[in-house]
Design an enzyme around this catalytic site. Structure first.
Site, PDB file in Angstrom:
ATOM      1  N   HIS A 119      80.906  10.501 -17.563  1.00 36.06           N
ATOM      2  CA  HIS A 119      80.748  11.586 -18.526  1.00 36.06           C
ATOM      3  C   HIS A 119      81.779  12.670 -18.175  1.00 36.06           C
ATOM      4  O   HIS A 119      82.141  12.829 -17.001  1.00 36.06           O
ATOM      5  CB  HIS A 119      79.326  12.136 -18.359  1.00 36.06           C
ATOM      6  CG  HIS A 119      78.895  13.131 -19.381  1.00 36.06           C
ATOM      7  ND1 HIS A 119      79.262  14.455 -19.333  1.00 36.06           N
ATOM      8  CD2 HIS A 119      78.107  12.996 -20.465  1.00 36.06           C
ATOM      9  CE1 HIS A 119      78.699  15.093 -20.352  1.00 36.06           C
ATOM     10  NE2 HIS A 119      77.996  14.228 -21.055  1.00 36.06           N
ATOM     11  N   ASP A 196      75.964  11.342 -10.052  1.00 35.55           N
ATOM     12  CA  ASP A 196      75.514  11.991 -11.280  1.00 35.55           C
ATOM     13  C   ASP A 196      74.278  11.223 -11.761  1.00 35.55           C
ATOM     14  O   ASP A 196      74.402  10.123 -12.313  1.00 35.55           O
ATOM     15  CB  ASP A 196      76.657  11.934 -12.305  1.00 35.55           C
ATOM     16  CG  ASP A 196      76.213  12.391 -13.689  1.00 35.55           C
ATOM     17  OD1 ASP A 196      75.028  12.731 -13.867  1.00 35.55           O
ATOM     18  OD2 ASP A 196      77.074  12.378 -14.601  1.00 35.55           O
ATOM     19  N   GLN A 199      71.343  10.295 -16.142  1.00 36.76           N
ATOM     20  CA  GLN A 199      70.698   9.234 -16.929  1.00 36.76           C
ATOM     21  C   GLN A 199      69.666   8.450 -16.132  1.00 36.76           C
ATOM     22  O   GLN A 199      68.921   7.663 -16.692  1.00 36.76           O
ATOM     23  CB  GLN A 199      71.758   8.269 -17.492  1.00 36.76           C
ATOM     24  CG  GLN A 199      72.656   8.893 -18.526  1.00 36.76           C
ATOM     25  CD  GLN A 199      71.897   9.353 -19.773  1.00 36.76           C
ATOM     26  OE1 GLN A 199      70.814   8.869 -20.092  1.00 36.76           O
ATOM     27  NE2 GLN A 199      72.476  10.304 -20.488  1.00 36.76           N
ATOM     28  N   LYS A 222      66.629  15.891 -20.012  1.00 34.48           N
ATOM     29  CA  LYS A 222      66.656  14.434 -20.231  1.00 34.48           C
ATOM     30  C   LYS A 222      65.436  13.776 -19.596  1.00 34.48           C
ATOM     31  O   LYS A 222      65.174  12.601 -19.818  1.00 34.48           O
ATOM     32  CB  LYS A 222      67.927  13.834 -19.631  1.00 34.48           C
ATOM     33  CG  LYS A 222      69.193  14.299 -20.351  1.00 34.48           C
ATOM     34  CD  LYS A 222      70.372  13.492 -19.894  1.00 34.48           C
ATOM     35  CE  LYS A 222      71.690  14.195 -20.111  1.00 34.48           C
ATOM     36  NZ  LYS A 222      72.183  14.145 -21.475  1.00 34.48           N
ATOM     37  N   CYS A 363      80.898  12.169 -24.878  1.00 36.46           N
ATOM     38  CA  CYS A 363      81.560  12.884 -23.767  1.00 36.46           C
ATOM     39  C   CYS A 363      82.140  11.904 -22.764  1.00 36.46           C
ATOM     40  O   CYS A 363      82.125  12.147 -21.540  1.00 36.46           O
ATOM     41  CB  CYS A 363      80.609  13.859 -23.071  1.00 36.46           C
ATOM     42  SG  CYS A 363      79.946  15.101 -24.164  1.00 36.46           S
TER      43      CYS A 363
HETATM   44  N1  PMP Z   1      76.193  13.100 -16.883  1.00 33.66           N
HETATM   45  C1  PMP Z   1      75.729  12.183 -17.725  1.00 33.66           C
HETATM   46  C2  PMP Z   1      75.822  10.741 -17.359  1.00 33.66           C
HETATM   47  C3  PMP Z   1      75.156  12.582 -18.938  1.00 33.66           C
HETATM   48  O1  PMP Z   1      74.698  11.651 -19.783  1.00 33.66           O
HETATM   49  C4  PMP Z   1      75.097  13.954 -19.246  1.00 33.66           C
HETATM   50  C5  PMP Z   1      74.509  14.442 -20.560  1.00 33.66           C
HETATM   51  N2  PMP Z   1      74.887  13.697 -21.669  1.00 33.66           N
HETATM   52  C6  PMP Z   1      75.584  14.872 -18.317  1.00 33.66           C
HETATM   53  C7  PMP Z   1      76.117  14.414 -17.145  1.00 33.66           C
HETATM   54  C8  PMP Z   1      75.554  16.334 -18.561  1.00 33.66           C
HETATM   55  O2  PMP Z   1      74.241  16.800 -18.663  1.00 33.66           O
HETATM   56  P1  PMP Z   1      73.943  18.262 -19.209  1.00 33.66           P
HETATM   57  O3  PMP Z   1      74.634  18.361 -20.532  1.00 33.66           O
HETATM   58  O4  PMP Z   1      72.455  18.292 -19.330  1.00 33.66           O
HETATM   59  O5  PMP Z   1      74.477  19.227 -18.201  1.00 33.66           O
END
Ligand code: PMP
Length: 405
Positions: A119, A196, A199, A222, A363
């Protein structure tokens, strides 16, 4: 406890939304559970005071609840000590604190290893850190079925690699990273392992020690909490050496114009008023998650993922980006429909069948480029999803394809 439809009474959205909701955008945000919504409401309406500063009872109680939430989150991820849990506004801010902190250790020519699966929030903070320190960001390539290509790890991991930062689970392909192998690889070159977990966090309790992570980041929204909160966990020896990212109230030991000294972690990284209600809601969501039957939920998710993969595979012109089997993957499935833009797919399945899907680059532009596309549709599962959601999606897609192809 329960699985699928049985859990819906515990998620207020399903009673509030005026029509059947086939919510399959859980990788973007999960629905809040009643326990978390109640914790947020309770704090804001019956227990609200700022934390870490007041001396009256209401403030004391708020501070105690906030620190109890830290202990709950430490239990959720198997952290050895609550003080290793830093409250943030989400995974993005957690990863930025990590990258800023680790930048201190980098010298010109040092390398940070991420992957093509990441991401943007696990790429861009490292690019900023690399730029500040004249370091280099490298990426592990991805296989045709959307996993890290560990056969090619030797081409990107070197004795200059200081940090390896990878997603636990891909938000596009659903692939689960083989962190044991990457921990061993990071050890071979003496690198720090950042994970990270955005997910992974909604899929049940985590054990950061067993994973071997040095730092672990995730978001509350999430994992069925409120928006606006998250966690950076870090081994205390690592957090102790980090400089703060933000300066302000409550992160200092002493301020003077001659020089300011900083509080110890976690407070050093929690400048200003933290997201108190969302943190309390996150802890309530973690309690809810810890009370579930995870072998039943994992089996339920795997069964629905299998049905989803089969259903998508049976439709003409549909290409799945990611593993088509159930090994080492979770219920996040990205797909393309030949000749139809992902946004059109998402709009039509919503209009025709009431299905909420995500469409876009998620993203993950480097991953889109790897698969020679700019956008895909994506279905992602949560414990409250059930066969009716998969049926609605496949039916809606069938009708979309008939209309547009
Ligand atoms: N890492 C991953 C793998 C994600 O899916 C996301 C959110 N789509 C994020 C980081 C960022 O999370 P947040 O927007 O809640 O900060």
């Amino acid at each position: 406890m329960g699985v699928g439809r049985e859990l819906r009474p515990q998620f207020p959205i399903f009673a509030s939304f005026p029509e059947p909701l086939h919510y399959l955008d859980n990788a973007a945000t999960g629905q809040i559970c009643a326990a978390a919504a109640e914790a947020l409401w309770e704090f804001e309406t019956a227990a609200r005071a700022n934390v870490k500063r007041g001396v009256y009872r209401l403030a004391d109680q708020a501070s105690a609840a906030f620190e109890a939430a830290r202990s709950t989150m430490a239990s959720y991820i198997g952290a050895p000590a609550p003080d290793e849990v830093v409250f943030t506004s989400g995974a993005t801010s957690a990863l930025n604190i990590a990258a800023h902190g680790l930048a201190e250790r980098l010298s010109p020519g040092d390398e940070i290893l991420v992957s093509v699966l990441e991401h943007h929030s696990n790429i861009v903070p490292w690019q900023l850190a690399a730029k500040a320190r004249q370091a280099v960001v490298k990426a592990i390539p991805v296989t045709d079925d959307g996993r890290l290509d560990l056969d090619r790890l030797g081409g990107v991991l070197t004795d200059r690699t200081r940090v390896v930062s990878l997603t636990h689970v891909s938000n596009v392909t659903g692939a689960v990273t083989d962190l044991a192998r990457l921990r061993a690889a990071a050890d071979d070159v003496g690198a720090i392992l950042v994970v990270d977990g955005a997910q992974r966090a909604p899929h049940g309790p985590i054990d950061v020690k067993a994973i071997g992570a040095d730092l672990y980041a995730f978001s509350a929204h999430k994992m069925f909490g409120a928006t606006g909160a998250g966690v950076l966990w870090g081994r205390s020896a690592i957090l102790d050496a980090f400089p703060p990212l933000l300066g302000g109230g409550e992160m200092i030991r002493e301020v003077s114009f001659a020089g300011t000294t900083f509080a110890a972690p976690p407070h050093r990284f929690e400048a200003g008023t933290p997201p108190i209600g969302p943190v309390l809601a996150m802890a309530a969501a973690a309690e809810w998650l810890m009370a579930q039957d995870w072998s039943a939920l994992a089996a339920h998710e795997a069964r629905l993922t299998g049905r989803l993969l089969d259903g998508l595979g049976s439709l003409p012109g549909v290409r799945i980006l990611g593993p088509t089997g159930l090994q080492q993957r979770l219920g996040v499935v990205a797909f393309e429909v030949d000749g139809v833009h992902a946004h059109d797919v998402c709009q039509l399945v919503d209009q025709l069948a009431g299905v909420a899907l995500r469409g876009g680059h998620h993203c993950c532009q480097p991953l889109m480029e790897r698969f020679d596309t700019i956008a895909t549709a994506r279905a992602s599962l949560a414990p409250y999803n059930d066969d009716d959601d998969i049926d609605a999606l496949i039916d809606g897609l069938e009708r979309t394809i008939e209309m547009l192809q």
